[in-house]
Write a protein that holds these residues in place. Structure first.
Motif, PDB file in Angstrom:
ATOM      1  N   UNK A 200       0.852  -1.202   0.000  1.00  0.00           N
ATOM      2  CA  UNK A 200       0.000   0.000   0.000  1.00  0.00           C
ATOM      3  C   UNK A 200       0.882   1.244   0.000  1.00  0.00           C
ATOM      4  N   UNK A 201       1.189   1.749  -1.190  1.00  0.00           N
ATOM      5  CA  UNK A 201       2.109   2.890  -1.296  1.00  0.00           C
ATOM      6  C   UNK A 201       1.467   4.161  -0.756  1.00  0.00           C
ATOM      7  N   UNK A 202       2.333   5.038  -0.244  1.00  0.00           N
ATOM      8  CA  UNK A 202       1.925   6.320   0.321  1.00  0.00           C
ATOM      9  C   UNK A 202       0.921   6.146   1.459  1.00  0.00           C
ATOM     10  N   UNK A 203       1.236   5.205   2.337  1.00  0.00           N
ATOM     11  CA  UNK A 203       0.451   5.002   3.551  1.00  0.00           C
ATOM     12  C   UNK A 203       1.398   4.879   4.739  1.00  0.00           C
ATOM     13  N   UNK A 204       0.868   5.124   5.906  1.00  0.00           N
ATOM     14  CA  UNK A 204       1.674   5.022   7.123  1.00  0.00           C
ATOM     15  C   UNK A 204       2.037   3.578   7.428  1.00  0.00           C
ATOM     16  N   UNK A 205       1.123   2.648   7.136  1.00  0.00           N
ATOM     17  CA  UNK A 205       1.401   1.251   7.473  1.00  0.00           C
ATOM     18  C   UNK A 205       2.573   0.718   6.661  1.00  0.00           C
ATOM     19  N   UNK A 206       2.727   1.148   5.413  1.00  0.00           N
ATOM     20  CA  UNK A 206       3.874   0.713   4.618  1.00  0.00           C
ATOM     21  C   UNK A 206       5.180   1.206   5.234  1.00  0.00           C
TER      22      UNK A 206
END
Length: 324
Positions: A200-206
């Motif tokens: 999941x690009x451009x997410x905090x979890x990544x």
């Protein structure tokens, strides 16, 4: 009628807030426009870079975020104690990284002596800057204005890029915070633009997963501080490992070939915040549909409304069903 922002933010009750901004144009914020075939994917990087840059200057920390095709989700922590603790010079230096400042603030930084009348206006300005550096409204304003200007320049047009107001929800306790963060982190998977959290690009979890592989936590995000204890350091009141496992397992039960419940799985975080697996799934798949205002257990909700002088208890029935 929209509720005034000052009647939505009560730092006495909670420092955590979920903010959503939506694009008003037919052309997407990011992704590919199917009508023209033009890709706007690079704008995801604009949003992420600006968001994390602002967090370094403001006394506001980023807990979670997801940049989607036509909207953004943020979970923010307001560190108003830090804003009060900073001295005048630190406040001015931070604000000058965002805006030009005034003649008096520039004069002060150059070491020039201010007259008594100038000091009165100077002190008023510093307090104004101090308040703004812990203001969600100013944080979102500077984030969205920058992206709107860059997008308008790229599209060679003028006018609104975002909806008139961003939406915000107060997250009143650990249960609401955990559910909302998981909801935000799993947005790309629900939208079928990613298969797993690490993709999941451009997410905090990544970012958290990338850092976790080296045994670290990302410096640009609010760190997980572990289980609540007497001398609790600043940070999210969860274990990082438990949270990442929770996101992974929640994502799995949202697949079409699953029945929509968690079976024979022990989730320490869910047990600690006392939410049933069935309610957890509903919270993390329909968070913004179920709740349209402050979120938390009924006792937290009542205190929040009392402190803001609000008689109407919006969301109370859903809070009682899902978080009690």
């Amino acid at each position: 009628m929209p509720i005034a922002r000052k009647r939505q933010v009560s730092l006495i009750d909670t420092k955590y807030y979920h903010c959503i901004s939506r694009c008003v144009r037919r052309a997407f914020l990011c992704g590919e426009d199917s009508f023209t075939g033009q890709s706007y994917e690079h704008r995801r990087g604009w949003v992420e870079d600006k968001l994390l840059a602002l967090a370094k200057v403001f006394c506001i920390d980023v807990c979670a975020y997801a940049v989607m095709s036509n909207h953004t989700h943020l979970v923010l922590y307001v560190d108003d104690k830090k804003a009060k603790r900073l001295n005048d010079k630190a406040i001015i230096l931070r604000w000058h990284k965002l805006c030009k400042g005034t003649l008096l603030t520039k004069k002060y930084l150059q070491g020039e002596k201010l007259s008594k009348s100038e000091l009165i206006f100077f002190n008023q300005t510093v307090e104004q800057y101090r308040e703004r550096l812990s203001s969600i409204s100013w944080f979102m304003r500077l984030l969205n204005e920058d992206i709107a200007r860059r997008a308008n320049k790229e599209d060679n047009c003028t006018g609104r890029f975002w909806e008139g107001r961003f939406k915000s929800q107060a997250l009143l306790d650990e249960a609401a915070l955990a559910a909302c963060m998981a909801y935000v982190d799993l947005n790309p998977i629900r939208a079928k633009i990613a298969n797993t959290p690490e993709e999941s690009i451009h997410t905090s979890v990544q970012k958290r997963i990338e850092s976790a592989t080296t045994g670290k936590q990302p410096k640009k995000l609010l760190r997980f501080a572990g289980m609540p204890r007497q001398r609790m350091p600043k940070g999210l009141p969860f274990e990082l490992k438990s949270y990442l496992e929770l996101v992974e397992l929640t994502g799995r039960v949202m697949r079409e070939d699953k029945r929509g419940y968690i079976e024979n799985t022990s989730l320490s975080l869910l047990e600690r915040v006392n939410i049933s697996p069935e309610n957890w799934l509903k919270l993390t798949t329909q968070f913004t549909r179920v709740f349209h205002g402050a979120v938390g257990r009924p006792s937290s909700h009542e205190s929040y409304c009392d402190n803001l002088g609000r008689k109407r208890r919006a969301n109370m029935s859903n809070c009682e069903k899902l978080l009690a």
